[in-house]
Design an enzyme around this catalytic site. Structure first.
Site, PDB file in Angstrom:
ATOM      1  N   HIS A   1      75.199 -35.450  10.982  1.00 32.23           N
ATOM      2  CA  HIS A   1      75.984 -36.408  11.774  1.00 32.23           C
ATOM      3  C   HIS A   1      77.412 -36.493  11.234  1.00 32.23           C
ATOM      4  O   HIS A   1      77.634 -36.492  10.025  1.00 32.23           O
ATOM      5  CB  HIS A   1      75.351 -37.794  11.717  1.00 32.23           C
ATOM      6  CG  HIS A   1      74.211 -37.978  12.668  1.00 32.23           C
ATOM      7  ND1 HIS A   1      74.329 -37.794  14.027  1.00 32.23           N
ATOM      8  CD2 HIS A   1      72.910 -38.330  12.449  1.00 32.23           C
ATOM      9  CE1 HIS A   1      73.172 -38.043  14.608  1.00 32.23           C
ATOM     10  NE2 HIS A   1      72.286 -38.364  13.669  1.00 32.23           N
TER      11      HIS A   1
ATOM     12  N   ARG B   1      81.412 -29.140  19.436  1.00 27.21           N
ATOM     13  CA  ARG B   1      80.926 -28.928  18.081  1.00 27.21           C
ATOM     14  C   ARG B   1      82.044 -28.387  17.198  1.00 27.21           C
ATOM     15  O   ARG B   1      82.900 -27.620  17.642  1.00 27.21           O
ATOM     16  CB  ARG B   1      79.752 -27.931  18.069  1.00 27.21           C
ATOM     17  CG  ARG B   1      78.525 -28.413  18.808  1.00 27.21           C
ATOM     18  CD  ARG B   1      77.890 -29.613  18.119  1.00 27.21           C
ATOM     19  NE  ARG B   1      76.658 -30.024  18.810  1.00 27.21           N
ATOM     20  CZ  ARG B   1      76.634 -30.931  19.765  1.00 27.21           C
ATOM     21  NH1 ARG B   1      77.761 -31.527  20.144  1.00 27.21           N
ATOM     22  NH2 ARG B   1      75.494 -31.264  20.338  1.00 27.21           N
TER      23      ARG B   1
ATOM     24  N   CYS C   1      79.306 -32.778  15.350  1.00 19.75           N
ATOM     25  CA  CYS C   1      79.921 -33.129  16.637  1.00 19.75           C
ATOM     26  C   CYS C   1      81.424 -33.347  16.475  1.00 19.75           C
ATOM     27  O   CYS C   1      81.913 -33.719  15.412  1.00 19.75           O
ATOM     28  CB  CYS C   1      79.283 -34.395  17.199  1.00 19.75           C
ATOM     29  SG  CYS C   1      77.528 -34.239  17.553  1.00 19.75           S
TER      30      CYS C   1
END
Length: 340
Positions: A239, A317, A308
């Site tokens: 993340h 990405r 991300c």
């Protein structure tokens, strides 16, 4: 002639009175509130004849009070001030007319009740306002949960997993060569970003990523090599925001920055070589043994970090590549990248 005599006798008798300075005249206090009749102030000059009503028959020549300075001070005090100031006028109360106590007619009662009842527009505006306030509170709570609480919880879970791994390694407990989805098997160190995070098998949000860990691409078409493989691409996902956000600042890595993977037996040291700032989420070629956009031209031992971008979105990405430069057994101690 006799008709004028009593007046002369009166004048004579009045003239025989003692001088004014020999006594202090009594001046009744002035009550501005009363509406009854009262005597007027003393004559301006004592010694002048007065009428039977108590009013001087001689007009006052000056506005002073006779009797000397002491008498004037006393008179001024009785009037409300040193200089005989005018007393304040009493406040006049405003009376509010009371409504008639007579019973209302049925039509008038209905009219008044209808006037007190809120209109449909007022009720609708109140309902809409309450909906907006409730929605705003819920959104604020959700943002707080996402940006703060998920990080707190993920950091706690990741820290616990890292401690468990290190305890197992120290105790000599051997881990199998194949790992279950969600099982931690290594630690990722990025010294420049002060990141130390567990690496678990798989990229499941629930089992791995949302718990603050980094996931290894190990399933299906996205399966990548392990660090111990003699050739291949070790692909990781993490993340960038919320849930521990271990990869939030990997865009700050520069060419030559170290990336270290620590396992039960070895340290694997990589150096950052290139990056791809923006690409589609469906661009799985970045995980190939030789990624086409990485600058690598031949098989080797590579690492790929994916997350991300832009921040707080999952539209694209961000990719970072590195190449292995050292494999060091744990028995020989930590590599320089973790010591310096």
């Amino acid at each position: 002639m006799t008709a004028l005599r009593p007046e002369r006798e009166s004048e004579a008798s009045y003239g025989e009175q003692q001088p004014y300075e020999s006594y202090e005249p009594y001046v009744p206090p002035v009550d501005e509130e009363t509406v009854a009749l009262r005597l007027s102030d003393l004559p301006e000059r004592i010694g002048e004849p007065t009428s039977p009503s108590g009013v001087s028959s001689v007009p006052a020549a000056s506005g002073t009070i006779p009797g000397g300075r002491a008498a004037r001070r006393k008179a001024a005090k009785r009037r409300g001030g040193r200089h005989g100031g005018r007393p304040a006028e009493p406040a006049v109360s405003e009376e509010v007319p009371e409504e008639s106590s007579s019973p209302l007619s049925r039509v008038e009662a209905r009219r008044r009740a209808k006037a007190r009842k809120p209109s449909p527009g007022v009720l609708a505006s109140r309902a809409i306002g309450e909906v907006f306030i409730t929605t705003g509170v819920l959104m604020l709570l959700f943002v707080t949960y996402q940006l703060w609480w998920t990080n707190v919880r993920a950091h706690a879970q990741a820290g616990k997993e890292a401690s468990n791994l290190q305890e197992e390694w120290e105790s000599g407990k051997r881990a199998p060569g194949e790992f279950e989805p969600g099982q931690g098997f290594a630690l990722l160190h990025i010294p420049k970003l002060d990141v130390v995070v567990p690496i678990a098998e798989g990229v499941s949000n629930k089992k791995v990523l949302d718990r603050g860990m980094v996931g290894h691409y190990s399933e299906g078409a996205l399966k990548t090599a392990m660090p111990s493989a003699k050739s291949g691409n070790f692909g990781l996902a993490g993340h960038r925001n919320t849930h521990g956000e271990p990869f939030r600042y990997i865009n700050r890595l520069s060419k030559g920055d170290e990336i270290v993977v620590e396992t039960q037996d070895d340290y694997f040291v990589y150096k950052m070589t290139s990056s791809l700032p923006v690409t589609s989420p469906s661009n799985t070629s970045v995980l190939n043994p030789v990624p086409p956009q990485s600058g690598f031209t031949a098989p080797g031992r590579y690492i790929t970090l994916t997350t991300c971008t832009p921040e707080f979105t999952s539209k694209y990405r961000l990719i970072v590549w590195g190449k292995m430069v050292e494999e060091r057994p744990r028995s020989k101690g930590k590599p320089d990248a973790l010591v310096n």
